[in-house]
Design a protein around this motif. Structure first.
Motif, short mmCIF file in Angstrom:
data_model
loop_
_atom_site.label_atom_id
_atom_site.label_comp_id
_atom_site.label_asym_id
_atom_site.label_seq_id
_atom_site.Cartn_x
_atom_site.Cartn_y
_atom_site.Cartn_z
N LEU A 164 0.83 -1.20 0.00
CA LEU A 164 0.00 0.00 0.00
C LEU A 164 0.86 1.25 0.00
O LEU A 164 2.01 1.25 0.48
N ALA A 165 0.31 2.34 -0.55
CA ALA A 165 1.05 3.60 -0.59
C ALA A 165 1.09 4.27 0.78
O ALA A 165 2.02 5.00 1.10
N THR A 166 0.07 4.00 1.60
CA THR A 166 0.00 4.60 2.94
C THR A 166 -0.35 3.53 3.95
O THR A 166 -0.85 2.46 3.60
N ASP A 167 -0.08 3.84 5.22
CA ASP A 167 -0.41 2.90 6.27
C ASP A 167 -1.92 2.85 6.51
O ASP A 167 -2.63 3.85 6.29
N LEU A 168 -2.41 1.68 6.96
CA LEU A 168 -3.82 1.53 7.30
C LEU A 168 -3.95 1.19 8.78
O LEU A 168 -3.26 0.30 9.27
N ASP A 169 -4.87 1.91 9.46
CA ASP A 169 -5.17 1.50 10.83
C ASP A 169 -6.32 0.48 10.79
O ASP A 169 -6.83 0.14 9.73
N ASP A 170 -6.72 0.00 11.95
CA ASP A 170 -7.75 -1.05 12.00
C ASP A 170 -9.06 -0.61 11.39
O ASP A 170 -9.73 -1.38 10.69
N ALA A 171 -9.45 0.64 11.62
CA ALA A 171 -10.72 1.15 11.09
C ALA A 171 -10.69 1.21 9.57
O ALA A 171 -11.66 0.83 8.88
N ALA A 172 -9.55 1.69 9.03
CA ALA A 172 -9.44 1.80 7.57
C ALA A 172 -9.40 0.41 6.93
O ALA A 172 -9.97 0.19 5.85
N LEU A 173 -8.76 -0.54 7.61
CA LEU A 173 -8.72 -1.90 7.10
C LEU A 173 -10.12 -2.52 7.08
O LEU A 173 -10.51 -3.16 6.09
N ALA A 174 -10.89 -2.31 8.14
CA ALA A 174 -12.25 -2.83 8.19
C ALA A 174 -13.12 -2.20 7.10
O ALA A 174 -13.94 -2.87 6.48
#
Length: 335
Positions: A164-174
Motif C-alpha cells: 500500500l502507498a499509505t499505512d492503514l489502521d484497524d478502522a481503515a482496514l475494516a
C-alpha cells in the motif's frame, strides 16, 4: 405384452453382451434370464428387434449384439440406476472426505470414478467464469502491507500480498474489507470484476487491493483444465475394441477434445448419456460418455464423467457418476 417382452429380450442381450463380449443367442437368453417363453419365441422377438435396428448380427450363424439404437433404448428404459453397494458408498466418503483443497478433490474424484466404473474418468476443474465470490478477506501483515484472500464458490482460494502507498489502521482496514465484499460477494466473476474496478476508481484508497483482486478473478487458466484417470482400463476390452483405442487415447491427450466429449455442465441431478454416433466426434463413434455437472447447491460449475466403449455397464457407470458428482458438490457446498 409383446413390446414388454421384446424390451426384456433387448435388456438381456445388452446385459449378456456387456458381460461376455460375445454375440448372444436365443438359447443362452432363455437359459440365463428366465424369460418364461420358448427359444422360438425369443428368436422371433430377436428378429423383430433386428428389423427395427436395435440389434444386429455381426456375421452369419452368430448371435446378436446391440446397436447404438439398442443401447439408447436400454438406457432410456432403465427404471432405476444400479444401487451403489455399501462398500462403494463407504469408498466414496472415505476417499473424498480426506481431500485438503480443490486440486485434491479433483484428483481424488477422477481416481475414484476410474476405480468404480473401470472406464476412463474425466473431471473438469470448476471454471472460474461460472463461479461466484463467496468471501473476500483482507489481513494486515504490516501497516502498509496486506494479504488479500479471495474465496470462490468453487472452493478455489487465491491469495495476494499487496503493498500500500499509505499505512492503514484497524478502522481503515475494516472499511476496505467491507467495501470490497459489498461490491463482490455473491456476484459472478464478471460482475465482481466490474464492481471492484469501479470501486478502485471511485475510492482511490482501495485501488491497490481492488485491482489485485480483479486481476486474480480474471485469471481463466483453469477454465480448460481436466484431470484424467483410468486409461489403462481400456486394455480390458480386448480385441473387440483394439481398432478403436487409438482415437480415444489421442483424445485423452487433448483436453479440449475431452471437454467437447463431456459437453456443457448440467445440474448434478441430470445425467447425460451419449452413445456412439450421438457424440460430437465421428472418430469416436464407438465411444459412449456418461456425464453430469457438479457444483455447490444447484449450481453446475463443471462436468465430470466417464468415457469408454459403447459396450459399457451403463447402469453401474451412471450410478457412480451421479454419486461422485453429488458428493463433490456437497464438499464444495460446505467449503
Amino acid at each position: 405384452m409383446q413390446d414388454d417382452r421384446r424390451l426384456a429380450v433387448l435388456r438381456a442381450i445388452v446385459e449378456d453382451y456387456v458381460a461376455t463380449e460375445e454375440p448372444v443367442g436365443s438359447k443362452a437368453l432363455v437359459e440365463r434370464h428366465g424369460l418364461g417363453v420358448s427359444p422360438a419365441t425369443v428368436r422371433n422377438d430377436m428378429a423383430a428387434l433386428e428389423e427395427e435396428g436395435f440389434i444386429t448380427q455381426p456375421h452369419t450363424s452368430a448371435g446378436r449384439v446391440p446397436t447404438d439404437k439398442g443401447y439408447r433404448m436400454f438406457v432410456d428404459r432403465l427404471a432405476t440406476l444400479k444401487p451403489m453397494s455399501v462398500a462403494e458408498r463407504r469408498a466414496i466418503a472415505t476417499i473424498l472426505d480426506g481431500a485438503v483443497d480443490l486440486d485434491d478433490v479433483v484428483q481424488r474424484s477422477v481416481r475414484l470414478l476410474a476405480q468404480l466404473t473401470r472406464q476412463v474418468a474425466v473431471v473438469q476443474y470448476p471454471t472460474l467464469s461460472r463461479s461466484t465470490v463467496r468471501h473476500i478477506e483482507i489481513v494486515a501483515l504490516t501497516p502498509s502491507r496486506v494479504l488479500a484472500v479471495l474465496i470462490l464458490s468453487t472452493g478455489r482460494v487465491e491469495q495476494r500480498v499487496v503493498e500500500l502507498a499509505t499505512d492503514l489502521d484497524d478502522a481503515a482496514l475494516a472499511d476496505l474489507r467491507l467495501r470490497c465484499n459489498t461490491v463482490a460477494t455473491g456476484e459472478i466473476i464478471a460482475d465482481a470484476v466490474t464492481g471492484l474496478r469501479r470501486l478502485a476508481t471511485e475510492a482511490p484508497a482501495t485501488a491497490p487491493v481492488a485491482e489485485v483482486l480483479a486481476e486474480a478473478m480474471s485469471d481463466h487458466r483453469s477454465d480448460e483444465r481436466v484431470a484424467v484417470g483410468g486409461a489403462a482400463n481400456l486394455a480390458r476390452y480386448g480385441a473387440s475394441f483394439d481398432l478403436d483405442v487409438r482415437p480415444l487415447l489421442e483424445a485423452i491427450e487433448e483436453h479440449v477434445v475431452l471437454l467437447t466429449l463431456l459437453g456443457e455442465a448440467t445440474t448434478g441431478d441430470t445425467l447425460t448419456v451419449r452413445i456412439g454416433h450421438e457424440g460430437p466426434l465421428q472418430e469416436l463413434a464407438s465411444t459412449s460418455v456418461v456425464a453430469t455437472g457438479y457444483g455447490p447447491g444447484n449450481e453446475a460449475l463443471a462436468t465430470l464423467g466417464v468415457v469408454g466403449p459403447t459396450r459399457m455397464d451403463y447402469p453401474g457407470s451412471m450410478a457412480a457418476v451421479r454419486a461422485v458428482a453429488r458428493y463433490v458438490s456437497r464438499i464444495l457446498d460446505e467449503a
